[in-house]
Write an enzyme that holds these catalytic residues in place. Structure first.
Site, PDB file in Angstrom:
ATOM      1  N   ASP A 163      26.869  32.067  44.713  1.00  0.00           N
ATOM      2  CA  ASP A 163      26.396  32.231  43.542  1.00  0.00           C
ATOM      3  C   ASP A 163      24.867  32.600  43.262  1.00  0.00           C
ATOM      4  O   ASP A 163      24.511  32.776  42.085  1.00  0.00           O
ATOM      5  CB  ASP A 163      26.799  30.893  42.892  1.00  0.00           C
ATOM      6  CG  ASP A 163      28.169  30.348  42.869  1.00  0.00           C
ATOM      7  OD1 ASP A 163      28.634  29.124  42.640  1.00  0.00           O
ATOM      8  OD2 ASP A 163      29.052  31.452  43.039  1.00  0.00           O
ATOM      9  N   ASN A 176      29.339  22.979  38.511  1.00  0.00           N
ATOM     10  CA  ASN A 176      30.348  22.999  39.487  1.00  0.00           C
ATOM     11  C   ASN A 176      30.826  21.765  40.142  1.00  0.00           C
ATOM     12  O   ASN A 176      31.571  21.542  40.993  1.00  0.00           O
ATOM     13  CB  ASN A 176      30.234  24.095  40.646  1.00  0.00           C
ATOM     14  CG  ASN A 176      30.358  25.454  40.088  1.00  0.00           C
ATOM     15  OD1 ASN A 176      30.702  25.677  39.020  1.00  0.00           O
ATOM     16  ND2 ASN A 176      29.817  26.367  41.009  1.00  0.00           N
ATOM     17  N   PRO A 186      43.282  34.014  44.308  1.00  0.00           N
ATOM     18  CA  PRO A 186      44.575  33.292  44.559  1.00  0.00           C
ATOM     19  C   PRO A 186      44.391  32.140  44.699  1.00  0.00           C
ATOM     20  O   PRO A 186      43.355  31.437  44.773  1.00  0.00           O
ATOM     21  CB  PRO A 186      45.015  34.024  45.433  1.00  0.00           C
ATOM     22  CG  PRO A 186      44.069  34.351  46.440  1.00  0.00           C
ATOM     23  CD  PRO A 186      42.896  34.730  45.557  1.00  0.00           C
ATOM     24  N   ILE A 187      45.419  31.197  44.636  1.00  0.00           N
ATOM     25  CA  ILE A 187      45.366  29.611  44.860  1.00  0.00           C
ATOM     26  C   ILE A 187      46.344  29.289  46.111  1.00  0.00           C
ATOM     27  O   ILE A 187      46.769  28.182  46.132  1.00  0.00           O
ATOM     28  CB  ILE A 187      45.438  28.832  43.705  1.00  0.00           C
ATOM     29  CG1 ILE A 187      47.007  28.913  43.099  1.00  0.00           C
ATOM     30  CG2 ILE A 187      44.764  28.931  42.276  1.00  0.00           C
ATOM     31  CD1 ILE A 187      47.544  27.667  42.393  1.00  0.00           C
ATOM     32  N   ARG A 192      28.337  30.018  29.916  1.00  0.00           N
ATOM     33  CA  ARG A 192      29.183  29.244  30.409  1.00  0.00           C
ATOM     34  C   ARG A 192      28.553  28.384  31.445  1.00  0.00           C
ATOM     35  O   ARG A 192      29.325  27.056  31.552  1.00  0.00           O
ATOM     36  CB  ARG A 192      30.343  30.209  31.108  1.00  0.00           C
ATOM     37  CG  ARG A 192      31.243  30.794  30.418  1.00  0.00           C
ATOM     38  CD  ARG A 192      32.385  31.563  31.244  1.00  0.00           C
ATOM     39  NE  ARG A 192      33.043  30.509  32.400  1.00  0.00           N
ATOM     40  CZ  ARG A 192      33.581  30.961  33.718  1.00  0.00           C
ATOM     41  NH1 ARG A 192      33.504  32.330  33.824  1.00  0.00           N
ATOM     42  NH2 ARG A 192      33.919  29.961  34.492  1.00  0.00           N
ATOM     43  N   ARG A 246      38.261  29.173  35.857  1.00  0.00           N
ATOM     44  CA  ARG A 246      38.616  29.019  37.033  1.00  0.00           C
ATOM     45  C   ARG A 246      39.150  27.515  37.531  1.00  0.00           C
ATOM     46  O   ARG A 246      39.975  27.090  37.969  1.00  0.00           O
ATOM     47  CB  ARG A 246      38.005  29.862  37.924  1.00  0.00           C
ATOM     48  CG  ARG A 246      38.258  29.448  39.321  1.00  0.00           C
ATOM     49  CD  ARG A 246      39.402  30.224  40.097  1.00  0.00           C
ATOM     50  NE  ARG A 246      39.647  29.742  41.398  1.00  0.00           N
ATOM     51  CZ  ARG A 246      40.821  30.350  41.879  1.00  0.00           C
ATOM     52  NH1 ARG A 246      41.582  31.165  41.587  1.00  0.00           N
ATOM     53  NH2 ARG A 246      41.053  29.651  43.205  1.00  0.00           N
TER      54      ARG A 246
HETATM   55  C1  EPZ Z   1      33.912  27.526  43.524  1.00  0.00           C
HETATM   56  O1  EPZ Z   1      34.885  28.497  43.224  1.00  0.00           O
HETATM   57  C2  EPZ Z   1      32.707  27.626  42.519  1.00  0.00           C
HETATM   58  N1  EPZ Z   1      33.535  27.464  41.172  1.00  0.00           N
HETATM   59  C3  EPZ Z   1      32.424  29.380  42.512  1.00  0.00           C
HETATM   60  O2  EPZ Z   1      31.275  29.214  41.523  1.00  0.00           O
HETATM   61  C4  EPZ Z   1      31.501  29.308  43.893  1.00  0.00           C
HETATM   62  O3  EPZ Z   1      31.299  30.597  44.057  1.00  0.00           O
HETATM   63  C5  EPZ Z   1      32.903  29.203  45.043  1.00  0.00           C
HETATM   64  O4  EPZ Z   1      33.399  27.767  44.954  1.00  0.00           O
HETATM   65  C6  EPZ Z   1      32.169  29.207  46.165  1.00  0.00           C
HETATM   66  O5  EPZ Z   1      31.381  28.302  46.518  1.00  0.00           O
HETATM   67  C7  EPZ Z   1      33.557  26.097  40.894  1.00  0.00           C
HETATM   68  O6  EPZ Z   1      33.234  25.112  41.457  1.00  0.00           O
HETATM   69  C8  EPZ Z   1      33.926  25.738  39.348  1.00  0.00           C
HETATM   70  P1  EPZ Z   1      36.580  28.856  46.679  1.00  0.00           P
HETATM   71  P2  EPZ Z   1      36.264  28.373  43.836  1.00  0.00           P
HETATM   72  O7  EPZ Z   1      38.039  28.275  46.484  1.00  0.00           O
HETATM   73  O8  EPZ Z   1      36.644  26.918  44.143  1.00  0.00           O
HETATM   74  C9  EPZ Z   1      39.683  32.489  48.463  1.00  0.00           C
HETATM   75  C10 EPZ Z   1      30.187  30.206  39.574  1.00  0.00           C
HETATM   76  O9  EPZ Z   1      29.559  31.191  39.623  1.00  0.00           O
HETATM   77  N2  EPZ Z   1      40.451  31.684  48.045  1.00  0.00           N
HETATM   78  O10 EPZ Z   1      35.796  28.363  47.683  1.00  0.00           O
HETATM   79  O11 EPZ Z   1      37.197  29.179  43.244  1.00  0.00           O
HETATM   80  C11 EPZ Z   1      38.684  32.840  46.955  1.00  0.00           C
HETATM   81  O12 EPZ Z   1      39.383  34.227  46.385  1.00  0.00           O
HETATM   82  C12 EPZ Z   1      31.295  29.967  40.500  1.00  0.00           C
HETATM   83  O13 EPZ Z   1      29.515  29.108  39.480  1.00  0.00           O
HETATM   84  C13 EPZ Z   1      41.846  32.131  48.418  1.00  0.00           C
HETATM   85  O14 EPZ Z   1      41.907  33.264  48.951  1.00  0.00           O
HETATM   86  O15 EPZ Z   1      36.048  29.223  45.333  1.00  0.00           O
HETATM   87  C14 EPZ Z   1      37.065  33.196  47.474  1.00  0.00           C
HETATM   88  O16 EPZ Z   1      37.347  34.444  47.995  1.00  0.00           O
HETATM   89  C15 EPZ Z   1      31.729  31.574  40.767  1.00  0.00           C
HETATM   90  N3  EPZ Z   1      43.011  31.434  47.973  1.00  0.00           N
HETATM   91  C16 EPZ Z   1      36.988  32.517  48.562  1.00  0.00           C
HETATM   92  O17 EPZ Z   1      38.372  31.853  49.060  1.00  0.00           O
HETATM   93  C17 EPZ Z   1      42.484  30.175  47.631  1.00  0.00           C
HETATM   94  O18 EPZ Z   1      43.844  29.323  47.293  1.00  0.00           O
HETATM   95  C18 EPZ Z   1      36.160  31.036  48.002  1.00  0.00           C
HETATM   96  O19 EPZ Z   1      37.007  30.434  47.222  1.00  0.00           O
HETATM   97  C19 EPZ Z   1      41.361  29.685  47.260  1.00  0.00           C
HETATM   98  C20 EPZ Z   1      40.322  30.520  47.296  1.00  0.00           C
END
Ligand code: EPZ
Length: 418
Positions: A305, A23, A122-123, A397, A92
């Site tokens: 995680d 990550n 979502p993003i 992965r 992602r």
């Molecule tokens: C990163 O994902 C990591 N992935 C994830 O690891 C990790 O679990 C996560 O951060 C939390 O620490 C990578 O770095 C590649 P977030 P990311 O944006 O960036 C919601 C693994 O197993 N959200 O912090 O996608 C989202 O749905 C993976 O290695 C929105 O609603 O996580 C989630 O519920 C899995 N809208 C929460 O926020 C957005 O625009 C946290 O997501 C963005 C996120």
């Protein structure tokens, strides 16, 4: 179809070196797009997500060369291209290429990213945050298309400390001729790693590791060499595995300071954990005990995680452990797989209650995502008899050399075809 045959019931003994963080390497590779000068990222794990990120860089016109665990990127000829679904669909983290493309080309276009199924992903935080800096989105198309005519600085407050949104803000803001302040930024160590690399490239960033980042952008960035931080999730997964199986396992080339809540949880489960420099040693020679309630949270809380691997370790722990998942809306897809081994798990919304059982029995299970897949492997290693684990690509992965590592720790496993 390929599967891993696992003959469980053996304690684990041995020492394995931890790889560079999946990550962290992904946003680091995206950041190499920000300069026409050569960058070298050392300590890259050979995992499919890192390979996918280098394929995206090549698609954007970069030359990319792997030399052992080092990736050499020359983005001088990067010309920009929409990132097609077949490249995006693998993970992602590709969404962080948006920020890098905006910085380098003034536009970005990618199809909805893939990644493991963890509920809605979502993003919207990325979109709103970049809009605050002048980015215009074309909401009509299937893809995510955005362009940056007038770049301006400003203050952005994230509604949630999103790791990806913070990374995209950092990658975009370094090209803004002004000051960008981010409040409620993610504090994960991977963010600090990215800030370190961007600073080594000449960016001016303060507040790394805190919830408030200040980026003074607009200066051209130069090439740099950067070593990827250790993978705290790989570390947590093998610690949970050692706790579950019992024995004496040492993990080297890691950093105990990156996963204190995980060490605390495993100590309270009855494991002895010794940390010296970059090595963590876990010994367990008595039955595990339940650890009450563990709630996942953004860093520095208990990492989401590590929730699935810890759940697997608690299947044989005496008593009741409650795991509350607060980061993702649906991160219990591994529960049905763990029940196949005889795990006693009840879920209610975002809470999973694990009641320790006396024994687990062999089963056939599927990896539901990379962390859930590792949880199924942990359950199989504790189960009596020969289990089968399917969906090995998902585990690959994020865990480099994981089957070799199981062998190094004395697990009785073999790759099979049926
Ligand atoms: C990163 O994902 C990591 N992935 C994830 O690891 C990790 O679990 C996560 O951060 C939390 O620490 C990578 O770095 C590649 P977030 P990311 O944006 O960036 C919601 C693994 O197993 N959200 O912090 O996608 C989202 O749905 C993976 O290695 C929105 O609603 O996580 C989630 O519920 C899995 N809208 C929460 O926020 C957005 O625009 C946290 O997501 C963005 C996120």
């Amino acid at each position: 179809m390929q599967y891993l045959a696992v003959r469980g019931g053996k304690p684990l003994r041995g020492s394995i070196p931890i790889h560079g963080a999946k990550n962290s390497v992904l946003p680091l590779l995206a950041a190499t797009l920000l300069t026409p000068e050569r960058c070298v990222i050392t300590g890259c794990p050979e995992i499919s997500d890192a390979t996918a990120a280098t394929e995206i860089l090549r698609h954007l016109g970069c030359t990319v060369e792997w030399r052992g665990a080092s990736v050499i990127v020359d983005a001088s000829q990067a010309s920009g291209n929409a990132i097609p679904s077949e490249l995006m669909g693998k993970m992602r983290a590709s969404v962080t290429f948006l920020g890098a493309m905006l910085s380098r080309f003034g536009w970005g276009r990618l199809s909805a990213p893939g990644g493991c199924r963890l509920g809605v992903r979502p993003i919207n935080y990325h979109v709103a945050a970049l809009e605050a800096l002048g980015v215009k989105w074309d909401g009509e198309s299937e893809d995510w298309r955005c362009r940056w005519e007038a770049r301006f600085g400003g203050e952005v407050t994230l509604p949630f400390p999103s790791v990806g949104a913070t990374e995209n803000l950092l990658l975009a803001s370094v090209s803004v001729p002004g000051v960008v302040t981010v409040h409620n930024a993610a504090r994960e160590p991977e963010i600090t790693d990215l800030c370190g690399f961007l600073s080594a490239m000449g960016a001016e960033i303060s507040g790394a590791g805190t919830a408030d980042l200040i980026i003074r952008g607009g200066k051209p960035l130069h090439g740099a060499v950067w070593h990827v931080m250790p993978d705290r999730m790989e570390t947590a997964s093998y610690l949970a595995m050692a706790a579950a199986c019992g024995g004496d396992v040492a993990l080297t080339q890691t950093d105990p300071m990156l996963l204190i809540p995980v060490l605390d949880a495993l100590r309270s489960a009855g494991c002895r954990i010794e940390t010296t420099g970059k090595t963590i040693r876990l010994l367990r020679d008595r039955p595990l005990r339940a650890i009450g309630t563990v709630s996942t949270a953004p860093y520095p809380g208990f990492p989401t995680d590590a929730q699935a691997p810890l759940m697997a370790a608690m299947l044989l722990a005496e008593g009741e452990t409650r795991l509350i998942e607060t980061v993702f809306s649906d991160r219990f897809s591994h529960v049905p797989e763990l029940r196949k081994f005889g795990g006693a798990i009840e879920t209610d919304g975002n809470c999973a209650i694990v009641t320790g059982v006396r024994r687990l029995t062999a089963a056939s299970a599927e990896a539901t995502d990379l962390r859930g897949g590792m949880a199924a492997v942990i359950a199989a290693l504790c189960a009596e008899g020969e289990s089968r684990i399917y969906g090995l690509d998902l585990i690959g992965r994020g865990y480099a050399q994981w089957i070799d590592y199981l062998g190094l720790l004395g697990a009785d496993v073999s790759l099979q075809e049926e």
